[in-house]
Design a protein around this motif. Structure first.
Motif, PDB file in Angstrom:
ATOM      1  N   GLY A  64       0.964  -1.233  -0.132  1.00 40.79           N
ATOM      2  CA  GLY A  64      -0.036  -0.167  -0.148  1.00 40.79           C
ATOM      3  C   GLY A  64       0.874   1.330   0.149  1.00 40.79           C
ATOM      4  N   LEU A  65       1.910   1.346   0.897  1.00 42.82           N
ATOM      5  CA  LEU A  65       2.820   2.527   0.936  1.00 42.82           C
ATOM      6  C   LEU A  65       3.309   2.790  -0.511  1.00 42.82           C
ATOM      7  CD1 LEU A  65       4.674   1.902   4.260  1.00 42.82           C
ATOM      8  CD2 LEU A  65       2.869   3.892   3.528  1.00 42.82           C
ATOM      9  N   VAL A  66       4.030   1.663  -1.117  1.00 48.57           N
ATOM     10  CA  VAL A  66       4.559   1.801  -2.501  1.00 48.57           C
ATOM     11  C   VAL A  66       3.583   2.141  -3.595  1.00 48.57           C
ATOM     12  CG1 VAL A  66       5.860   0.359  -4.233  1.00 48.57           C
ATOM     13  CG2 VAL A  66       6.242  -0.161  -1.878  1.00 48.57           C
ATOM     14  N   VAL A  67       2.372   1.643  -3.448  1.00 45.90           N
ATOM     15  CA  VAL A  67       1.357   2.225  -4.545  1.00 45.90           C
ATOM     16  C   VAL A  67       0.976   3.636  -4.215  1.00 45.90           C
ATOM     17  CG1 VAL A  67      -1.077   1.966  -4.929  1.00 45.90           C
ATOM     18  CG2 VAL A  67       0.472  -0.141  -4.803  1.00 45.90           C
ATOM     19  N   LEU A  68       1.020   3.955  -3.029  1.00 44.32           N
ATOM     20  CA  LEU A  68       0.731   5.430  -2.550  1.00 44.32           C
ATOM     21  C   LEU A  68       1.653   6.205  -3.090  1.00 44.32           C
ATOM     22  CD1 LEU A  68      -2.021   6.230  -1.263  1.00 44.32           C
ATOM     23  CD2 LEU A  68      -0.296   6.956   0.812  1.00 44.32           C
ATOM     24  N   ARG A  69       2.893   5.854  -2.924  1.00 43.61           N
ATOM     25  CA  ARG A  69       4.125   6.624  -3.330  1.00 43.61           C
ATOM     26  C   ARG A  69       3.975   6.890  -5.050  1.00 43.61           C
ATOM     27  NH1 ARG A  69       9.007   5.056  -5.484  1.00 43.61           N
ATOM     28  NH2 ARG A  69      10.710   6.561  -5.200  1.00 43.61           N
ATOM     29  N   GLU A  70       3.798   5.942  -5.497  1.00 44.12           N
ATOM     30  CA  GLU A  70       3.609   5.838  -7.247  1.00 44.12           C
ATOM     31  C   GLU A  70       2.496   6.771  -7.508  1.00 44.12           C
ATOM     32  OE1 GLU A  70       5.984   4.167  -8.194  1.00 44.12           O
ATOM     33  OE2 GLU A  70       5.637   5.128 -10.462  1.00 44.12           O
ATOM     34  N   LEU A  71       1.348   6.760  -6.838  1.00 46.48           N
ATOM     35  CA  LEU A  71       0.535   7.804  -7.040  1.00 46.48           C
ATOM     36  C   LEU A  71       0.748   9.422  -6.908  1.00 46.48           C
ATOM     37  CD1 LEU A  71      -2.604   5.786  -5.510  1.00 46.48           C
ATOM     38  CD2 LEU A  71      -1.857   6.099  -7.954  1.00 46.48           C
ATOM     39  N   LYS A  72       1.546   9.406  -6.170  1.00 43.55           N
ATOM     40  CA  LYS A  72       2.102  10.694  -5.895  1.00 43.55           C
ATOM     41  C   LYS A  72       3.132  11.252  -6.985  1.00 43.55           C
ATOM     42  CE  LYS A  72       1.743  10.965  -0.704  1.00 43.55           C
ATOM     43  NZ  LYS A  72       0.376  11.840  -0.848  1.00 43.55           N
ATOM     44  N   ILE A  73       3.864  10.191  -7.415  1.00 35.38           N
ATOM     45  CA  ILE A  73       4.560  10.452  -8.679  1.00 35.38           C
ATOM     46  C   ILE A  73       3.980  10.739  -9.893  1.00 35.38           C
ATOM     47  CG2 ILE A  73       6.344   9.490 -10.167  1.00 35.38           C
ATOM     48  CD1 ILE A  73       7.586   7.990  -7.824  1.00 35.38           C
ATOM     49  N   ILE A  74       2.851  10.082 -10.079  1.00 36.71           N
ATOM     50  CA  ILE A  74       1.839  10.189 -11.288  1.00 36.71           C
ATOM     51  C   ILE A  74       1.336  11.670 -11.194  1.00 36.71           C
ATOM     52  CG2 ILE A  74      -0.118   9.475 -12.411  1.00 36.71           C
ATOM     53  CD1 ILE A  74       0.776   6.822 -11.458  1.00 36.71           C
ATOM     54  N   ARG A  75       0.939  12.097  -9.700  1.00 42.15           N
ATOM     55  CA  ARG A  75       0.269  13.306  -9.702  1.00 42.15           C
ATOM     56  C   ARG A  75       1.239  14.501 -10.030  1.00 42.15           C
ATOM     57  NH1 ARG A  75      -2.173  14.380  -4.133  1.00 42.15           N
ATOM     58  NH2 ARG A  75      -0.028  15.064  -3.415  1.00 42.15           N
ATOM     59  N   ILE A  76       2.430  13.975  -9.473  1.00 40.96           N
ATOM     60  CA  ILE A  76       3.526  15.452  -9.683  1.00 40.96           C
ATOM     61  C   ILE A  76       4.050  15.528 -11.123  1.00 40.96           C
ATOM     62  CG2 ILE A  76       6.110  15.896  -9.207  1.00 40.96           C
ATOM     63  CD1 ILE A  76       5.581  14.977  -6.266  1.00 40.96           C
ATOM     64  N   ARG A  77       4.106  14.278 -11.724  1.00 38.11           N
ATOM     65  CA  ARG A  77       4.857  14.478 -13.266  1.00 38.11           C
ATOM     66  C   ARG A  77       3.445  14.133 -14.116  1.00 38.11           C
ATOM     67  NH1 ARG A  77       9.745  13.133 -13.965  1.00 38.11           N
ATOM     68  NH2 ARG A  77       9.223  14.247 -16.203  1.00 38.11           N
ATOM     69  N   PRO A  78       3.100  15.314 -14.987  1.00 35.64           N
ATOM     70  CA  PRO A  78       2.182  15.157 -15.605  1.00 35.64           C
ATOM     71  C   PRO A  78       2.360  14.238 -16.917  1.00 35.64           C
ATOM     72  CG  PRO A  78       2.899  17.351 -16.037  1.00 35.64           C
ATOM     73  CD  PRO A  78       3.737  16.562 -14.898  1.00 35.64           C
ATOM     74  N   ILE A  79       3.728  13.974 -17.073  1.00 36.72           N
ATOM     75  CA  ILE A  79       3.835  12.912 -18.411  1.00 36.72           C
ATOM     76  C   ILE A  79       3.103  11.724 -18.151  1.00 36.72           C
ATOM     77  CG2 ILE A  79       6.023  12.088 -17.096  1.00 36.72           C
ATOM     78  CD1 ILE A  79       7.366  11.998 -19.923  1.00 36.72           C
ATOM     79  N   PHE A  80       2.898  11.046 -17.263  1.00 30.28           N
ATOM     80  CA  PHE A  80       2.307   9.780 -17.191  1.00 30.28           C
ATOM     81  C   PHE A  80       1.040   9.602 -17.729  1.00 30.28           C
ATOM     82  CE2 PHE A  80       5.715   9.339 -14.059  1.00 30.28           C
ATOM     83  CZ  PHE A  80       6.504   8.198 -14.496  1.00 30.28           C
ATOM     84  N   LEU A  81       0.136  10.629 -17.397  1.00 36.58           N
ATOM     85  CA  LEU A  81      -1.118  10.717 -17.896  1.00 36.58           C
ATOM     86  C   LEU A  81      -1.217  11.185 -19.328  1.00 36.58           C
ATOM     87  CD1 LEU A  81      -3.209  11.681 -14.788  1.00 36.58           C
ATOM     88  CD2 LEU A  81      -2.857   9.371 -15.882  1.00 36.58           C
ATOM     89  N   LEU A  82      -0.208  12.090 -19.664  1.00 37.17           N
ATOM     90  CA  LEU A  82      -0.179  12.875 -20.952  1.00 37.17           C
ATOM     91  C   LEU A  82       0.025  11.834 -22.003  1.00 37.17           C
ATOM     92  CD1 LEU A  82       1.651  16.142 -20.748  1.00 37.17           C
ATOM     93  CD2 LEU A  82      -0.711  15.780 -21.602  1.00 37.17           C
ATOM     94  N   ALA A  83       1.119  10.791 -21.720  1.00 36.29           N
ATOM     95  CA  ALA A  83       1.580   9.984 -22.541  1.00 36.29           C
ATOM     96  C   ALA A  83       0.941   8.724 -22.798  1.00 36.29           C
ATOM     97  CB  ALA A  83       3.128   9.831 -22.306  1.00 36.29           C
ATOM     98  N   SER A  84      -0.147   8.499 -21.843  1.00 39.97           N
ATOM     99  CA  SER A  84      -0.723   7.447 -21.921  1.00 39.97           C
ATOM    100  C   SER A  84      -2.220   7.595 -22.289  1.00 39.97           C
ATOM    101  CB  SER A  84      -0.798   6.637 -20.491  1.00 39.97           C
ATOM    102  OG  SER A  84      -1.314   7.425 -19.402  1.00 39.97           O
ATOM    103  N   VAL A  85      -2.993   8.270 -21.529  1.00 42.44           N
ATOM    104  CA  VAL A  85      -4.272   8.662 -21.900  1.00 42.44           C
ATOM    105  C   VAL A  85      -4.617   9.434 -22.772  1.00 42.44           C
ATOM    106  CG1 VAL A  85      -6.655   9.568 -20.806  1.00 42.44           C
ATOM    107  CG2 VAL A  85      -4.958   8.214 -19.337  1.00 42.44           C
TER     108      VAL A  85
END
Lengths: 444, 390
Positions: free
Chosen positions: B9-30
């Motif tokens: 859960g902690l690791v997943v939460l950390r990853e979600l924060k990274i996705i929130r900070i860096r727009p590239i993940f949603l830009l380059a996928s969705v």
């Protein structure tokens, strides 16, 4: 003379531009990634595609035949199909069920069905039908089956008609007149066999130049921004002036590199693969210079969006196939929806690919490609201006870096996000340290 | 077990924060997938190009030649552009303005009437692939019809009855069927494989980027510490949010194509969901192998870029694999998209079901063993950060 005085405007301008150009060259040649993209990528893609596509044709595509007629007429038809370059009769099936099964198993990519009344109808001078079923999993299968059977059908028309007319008492010129009152003469000058490779490569070569130039320069720009030494901070050293110097100085560096790369891609690769080159060499060279200049300012403008070294691929790789379509070599430009026609005007490759194809493969002259050169020139001018604006804006943004971070802090606070805590969760103490440096404007 | 889920859960939460900070993940996928879906479906919405410019050089100026031109113009594929000069038409074809042209020579009509069998030359620009091929088809058909019309006229004069005339003019007709794409729609053919290809590209690039950026920014040690030193937990938790995004994208793509756009599908949409899920998983596995073997973000991204672009070509839906050089053919098997394409052919075109496509599903799932090959190497890189960062 005043012009040549040491502190004259022209001399300082040239001096600065020269320095910037040198600096950019140094960066290009000390960055492994950029070297790979410029010198290997530009060459690798066309060569790779050439190997993958080979001659770019499907010969002797396996076809199943269901002959319900078993007459000499139907056998002649089948033998003729087998003799075409496009098709090969691989299976002789007893019914459609068996043939359908073979097609589903992808052992054949087409079915020819000859009904039992085929030769009876021919004998009664009625129209006989031959049914074909094409595997649509690839358009080339469809093309092979259609072309193969159409050729045979046309040829059979002549044979059968000759028989009919001979029986009716016509012969010689009389019969020939009836069979083929108008003689067709087909000319397919540039790509006689409809080879996939010849059509694809013409566009791919120009696209390779544009894409590698864009990826490479965006990679370098991203690297600089990451390390907080963007070229856009240069005008500060020059007391706020000198956008032109920065843009033109850098452009000169890329021009030098790409005059070389472009020559290799446009002359060496086609020569290596004995690809048709029908134009005057110098005219192709002139087109290349126009095109490279356009691509440089295009890349300068759009690479402003790239803030980090690797993101250019992640964000823009998908554009390569899109640009292939927009170049109009597969789908004719006359069938573009208006929205995408206007969109295609944004890219040098749209005009570059067409110009190269018309010039080099179709054997035109510089006059032939005048409309494309016109658009390339307009693009160059516009993108030169936007590249300047981009430097200006980026310079402003860099100066306001600290304020920008403060704004982000405020927004985060309002949304209930603790940036320090997040930074700690993501990167530990180092992460917090980096955020602090970013707030102080030390890194980008 | 409880501890494992807490760490995860902690690791997943950390990853979600990274996705929130860096727009590239949603830009380059969705955003990228949405753009591509929008682009290809609207760009190719006509299915086949119609009203393509075809030149007619009329040097005869007779009723026959005018009739020929207007009939060619009336076909769905063609739109006639008139020329007086052969050379102008030739140079326009060279410029790509027309896809081909027909020359109607002087005294054409007179020679037809005198039964001298005049020649009707036509020229095709085969550099424009689809356009050229269709113009060829259109002009070819028109010339056959013209010949037929002349023949009919002569036969009528000779007193043959109408029913027999057709049997004489065209004793054989082809009755063509296109399996799986009855309307010969180029857009349907292309999007069925190209859009999953784009999805494969997105998955490969983003997984490499997500895993590799930890190495680049040196945050991997912190991640390992958070996962209590377990590389398995770290990777599982890290990739979980991305896999959820990618699978959602994959399923949306399937429903977009076969439900919303009503693309022809012989099999069931649920089986296509199985296929696209396997494609996403296999692509992610390949990406993980690439970043493990080349634990430098920049290099790994370049390898992933070449791999995913080549994957689209090597799937074999444009130029079939049997048309490629013999040495290249076996290489097609190393791209997940190739197996997905064969899966689609069985399910989408022939509706042959599980019995026919299970081997392709197995091939796709075999890719899942790939990350195991480089896992230790990646763990080492994550622990010691001993590879160049740029």
């Amino acid at each position: 003379m005043k012009l040549f005085r040491k502190d004259s405007y022209v001399r300082t301008w040239l001096h600065h531009a020269w320095e910037i150009c040198n600096n950019e060259l140094k960066m290009i040649f000390t960055d492994g990634g950029a070297i790979i993209i410029f010198f290997v990528g530009g060459l690798l893609y066309p060569v790779l595609y050439n190997y993958v596509y080979g001659v770019g044709m499907v010969d002797d595509m396996p076809v199943a035949v269901v002959d319900m007629c078993h007459s000499s007429d139907s056998r002649r038809f089948i033998n003729k199909v087998d003799a075409t370059r496009e098709c090969e009769i691989a299976y002789d099936c007893i019914d459609m069920l068996e043939a359908e099964k073979l097609m589903q198993e992808q052992k054949v990519h087409g079915i020819i069905y000859i009904p039992s009344d085929f030769s009876e109808k021919l004998a009664h001078l009625e129209q006989a039908t031959v049914s074909t079923y094409a595997d649509m999993s690839s358009f080339l299968y469809y093309k092979c089956l259609t072309m193969g059977t159409s050729y045979v059908m046309l040829d059979e028309l002549k044979t059968i008609q000759a028989e009919h007319y001979a029986a009716a008492g016509f012969s010689g010129e009389d019969a020939a007149m009836l069979i083929e009152p108008v003689r067709r003469e087909e000319n397919i000058p540039y790509n006689p066999a409809f080879s996939y490779t010849i059509f694809f490569l013409a566009a791919a070569l120009m696209l390779a130049i544009q894409q590698t130039l864009f990826y490479g320069s965006a990679l370098l720009a991203g690297t600089l921004r990451e390390q907080n030494r963007s070229f856009a901070s240069l005008p500060d050293r020059l007391q706020g002036v000198g956008m032109g110097r920065v843009v033109l100085g850098r452009a000169a560096a890329y021009m030098m590199v790409y005059t070389f790369v472009g020559t290799v891609v446009l002359f060496l690769v086609p020569w290596l693969f004995q690809y048709p080159q029908r134009a005057d060499m110098w005219e192709v060279f002139i087109l290349m210079l126009f095109f490279v200049a356009d691509c440089i300012f295009f890349s300068f403008t759009w690479s402003t969006l790239i803030r980090r070294r690797e993101t250019v691929f992640v964000l823009f790789l998908f554009m390569s196939p899109v640009l292939m379509f927009l170049s109009g070599v597969t789908w004719p430009e006359s069938a573009f929806p208006d929205l995408w026609r206007w969109f295609s005007y944004l890219f040098p490759s749209t005009f570059g690919c067409r110009a190269f194809m018309n010039l080099n493969t179709a054997g035109g002259t510089i006059v032939t490609i005048a409309p494309q050169l016109f658009w390339i020139t307009i693009q160059t001018v516009v993108y030169y201006m936007t590249a300047n604006i981009a430097v200006f804006v980026e310079n402003r943004v860099i100066k306001r870096r600290i304020e920008r971070q403060a704004i982000r802090d405020r927004i985060a606070e309002r949304l209930g996000i603790d940036r320090d805590k997040d930074a700690y969760i993501i990167g530990g103490k180092e992460g917090v340290e980096r955020l602090r440096q970013r707030r102080e404007g030390k890194i980008g | 077990m409880k501890r494992f889920f807490k760490t995860l859960g902690l690791v997943v939460l950390r990853e979600l924060k990274i996705i929130r900070i860096r727009p590239i993940f949603l830009l380059a996928s969705v955003v990228v997938l949405a753009f591509n879906a929008f682009f290809y479906t609207t760009f190719l919405r006509d299915g086949l190009p119609h009203d393509m410019p075809i030149g007619v050089v009329d040097m005869d100026h007779s009723s026959t030649s005018r009739n020929f031109a207007s009939q060619l113009d009336a076909t769905q594929l063609g739109r006639v552009i008139h020329y007086d000069d052969h050379r102008v038409a030739q140079s326009d074809m060279q410029r790509g303005r027309i896809m081909g042209y027909v020359v109607i020579p002087e005294h054409f009509n007179a020679e037809v009437q005198a039964q001298h069998r005049p020649t009707l030359p036509f020229y095709i620009n085969s550099l424009y692939f689809v356009g050229g091929a269709l113009a060829y088809k259109d002009i070819m058909q028109m010339t056959i019809l013209t010949g037929g019309a002349v023949e009919r006229q002569i036969l009528r004069m000779k007193g043959t009855n109408e029913r027999e005339i057709m049997g004489r003019i065209q004793p054989i007709v082809l009755d063509q069927h296109q399996i799986g794409n009855t309307t010969t729609n180029y857009g349907i053919y292309l999007n069925n494989v190209l859009l999953p290809g784009v999805l494969e590209m997105i998955v490969i690039l983003l997984i490499i980027y997500a895993v590799g950026q930890e190495l680049k920014y040196g945050t991997s040690k912190h991640l390992l510490k958070m996962a209590r030193g377990s590389m398995e937990t770290a990777m599982f938790g890290k990739l979980l949010p991305y896999m959820v995004i990618f699978l959602a994208l994959g399923l949306s793509l399937v429903f977009f194509l076969y439900h919303w756009m009503h693309y022809p599908l012989s099999g069931s949409i649920w089986n296509m969901c199985v296929g696209i899920t396997a494609l996403v998983l296999a692509s992610a596995a390949v990406a993980l192998l690439i970043i493990s073997m080349v634990p430098t973000l920049r290099l790994a991204i370049s390898v992933g870029a070449i791999y995913s672009i080549l994957g689209i070509t090597m799937a074999g839906f444009t130029l079939p694999v049997d048309g490629m050089p013999e040495l290249i053919r076996p290489l097609a098997a190393i791209f997940p998209l190739r197996h997905y394409y064969l899966f689609y052919v069985q399910e989408g075109i022939y509706g042959a079901g599980f019995a026919a496509w299970w081997p392709y599903l197995v091939y796709l799932l075999l890719f899942l063993f790939l990350p195991a090959l480089g896992f230790r190497r990646l763990r080492h890189a994550y622990e010691y950060l001993d590879y160049p960062r740029n």
